[in-house]
Design an enzyme around this catalytic site. Structure first.
Site, PDB file in Angstrom:
ATOM      1  CB  THR A 117      -0.854   0.004   1.290  1.00 45.31           C
ATOM      2  OG1 THR A 117      -1.631  -1.178   1.324  1.00 45.31           O
ATOM      3  CG2 THR A 117      -1.767   1.205   1.370  1.00 45.31           C
ATOM      4  CB  VAL A 125     -13.299  -2.967  -0.842  1.00 47.23           C
ATOM      5  CG1 VAL A 125     -12.892  -1.592  -0.329  1.00 47.23           C
ATOM      6  CG2 VAL A 125     -14.042  -2.858  -2.172  1.00 47.23           C
ATOM      7  N   GLY A 126     -10.169  -3.426   0.412  1.00 45.79           N
ATOM      8  CA  GLY A 126      -9.386  -3.493   1.637  1.00 45.79           C
ATOM      9  C   GLY A 126      -9.623  -2.291   2.525  1.00 45.79           C
ATOM     10  CG  ASP A 127      -6.478  -1.281   5.241  1.00 44.49           C
ATOM     11  OD1 ASP A 127      -6.116  -1.951   4.247  1.00 44.49           O
ATOM     12  OD2 ASP A 127      -5.687  -0.644   5.956  1.00 44.49           O
ATOM     13  CB  THR A 176       0.825  -0.418   4.699  1.00 43.47           C
ATOM     14  OG1 THR A 176       1.260  -1.538   3.901  1.00 43.47           O
ATOM     15  CG2 THR A 176       1.927  -0.086   5.702  1.00 43.47           C
ATOM     16  N   GLY A 177      -0.829  -3.165   5.346  1.00 47.79           N
ATOM     17  CA  GLY A 177      -0.735  -4.509   5.890  1.00 47.79           C
ATOM     18  C   GLY A 177      -1.988  -5.289   5.574  1.00 47.79           C
ATOM     19  N   GLY A 198      -5.307  -5.781   5.250  1.00 45.80           N
ATOM     20  CA  GLY A 198      -6.391  -4.811   5.317  1.00 45.80           C
ATOM     21  C   GLY A 198      -7.571  -5.283   6.136  1.00 45.80           C
TER      22      GLY A 198
END
Lengths: 290, 290
Positions: free
Chosen positions: B160, B189-191, B210-211, B213
């Site tokens: 990210t 969809v991630g974070d 980042t990571g 999500g």
């Protein structure tokens, strides 16, 4: 000791337009969803109960979720939903889906059958189909009154449905589902599928919001109730009031329902009305609109 | 007193595979984005600065955002991004978009030119086109190394990019952008586009995560840093450490960058590395991977 609260949205019809017959229909639909959830809660867990209640609300054309959802500017329906399990902090959600009969069940499938939390659009629909969820044609969601609202440019009617519960094991859960609001842009995702915004549950409190979704997102309002309880030591009612003040500060209207680990229920709102119902920890029933 | 921090993701190449030449390339790309953001921050505001830094990171094929994004299981790119303005709590985001060259600029357009916070998929692309943002063909995002990663089933690489800044007026902002991770499901969809999860800013702190999500979403991690500072009175570093513990408790790996109202910067991570760079309030530069 068990407790259940549900809402059918803070976008209630203005009091001056609400006929006794219409009020009776809304209250009957709320009562049906409440009993559907409570029946599950008596025998089972909070997660199953909130899903059962929200399915009943989605299936009713009276509320803006599932059947009866609002139209966007393309005269289409795009639905959002989420579910969160307070005991494990597992969560699932779908956003901007158009063909899933019960978005809350798709959200639960995402939680239980994928490594993801949120799936959007066609990808979410493919996932739902692959996991045996019922897909329906556009016409299933259609209602003349919602289409008329769009064509009269009655932008801004926003409703949502949701449920929160505490089960006999002390586990909490929350579920929320919506059609967004009349005249939203295609692709618009509101707060209902956003964990922390319109839906949140841990085992200290479970929250489902309704109202101007953009304000719920910016204020991270559902999680803010939990954060105030945890970090400030506030009781549920005080934390929920603070969240309502924050909502107002963001020029948002709406409301929320919440339950804490003791089964206390609050249902504050700053809109004219909010369709809501609950069975509290003493078994007392409430069904109200204004 | 101004401060800027950026990251290029917690999914850094393992140290044993990182050649000196590759490390130099990553650091040069970080330095370029850092200077691009800082140049804007010196003359202007934090919102413009984080967008400038993230555009530079999106344009680099080295990072998993914009050009160089990961592939999903359909061998397509679906991008997420968001931006938040700490001074006003305005926010904008796009999710699961495939044709927008710079998703962070689309997120900003959603914030500034719509009544919405989050637009997904084709609707977001239509909105972006209508507002003059550059659309690109699929091939623009393509990189052989990312495609090879998918085909070798190297699921789980998640990167990210993001930036946080404090400007001379004391206003904070955060921006985050991602391609998700290799082998994600279509529609996932991630974070990164979720306000409160992977991105958050008020004027007390700005955070970009980042990571994994899904863990950031379930933990509402970006907002949790802000909530701990506000409600517990914790300094930024302590609040960020607590968020990292919460991330680990959710079996998540990753990291975050954050800045507070005094321009203090933290960049914790629990993964092997995190591409990161900063210019602190005293003008000191940091560029690091491990």
């Amino acid at each position: 000791m068990i407790a259940l609260a549900i809402h059918g949205g803070a976008g209630a019809m203005p009091r001056r337009k609400m006929t006794p017959a219409a009020a009776a229909r809304y209250k009957a639909a709320l009562a049906h969803a409440l009993e559907a959830g409570y029946e599950v809660l008596r025998r089972g867990n909070s997660l199953d109960a909130v899903c059962a209640a929200v399915v009943a609300l989605e299936d009713s054309p009276l509320f803006n979720a599932g059947r009866g959802a609002c139209y966007n500017t393309d005269e289409k329906h795009e639905l959002d939903a989420s579910v969160m399990d307070g005991a494990t902090l597992r969560a699932g959600a779908v956003a901007a889906v158009s063909r899933i009969r019960n978005p809350v069940l798709a959200a639960r499938a995402v939680m239980e059958k994928s490594r993801h939390v949120l799936l959007a659009g066609r990808g979410a629909e493919r996932f739902a189909r692959a996991h045996g969820l019922e897909l329906v044609p556009d016409s299933y969601f259609a209602t003349q009154s919602r289409l008329a609202a769009l064509r009269k440019k009655l932008v801004g009617h926003h409703g949502t449905v949701g449920a929160v519960a505490r089960d006999a094991n002390g586990n909490l859960a929350a579920a929320t589902s919506t059609g967004g609001y009349t005249g939203k842009l295609p692709g618009r995702v509101g707060d209902s599928p956003i964990i922390g915004a319109g839906n949140y549950a841990d085992n200290a409190c479970a929250v489902s919001g309704t109202g101007l979704g953009e304000a719920f997102i910016r204020g991270v309002l559902a999680y803010d109730v939990a954060a105030r309880m945890r970090y400030l030591g506030e009781p549920l009612a005080k934390a929920a009031r603070a969240a309502m003040r924050k909502l107002a500060g963001l020029q948002g209207d709406g409301g929320l329902i919440a339950v804490d680990h003791r089964g206390n229920i609050v249902m504050p709102f700053n809109s004219e009305g909010m369709y809501r119902a609950a069975i509290d920890r003493k078994g007392r029933r409430t069904i109200a609109i204004y």
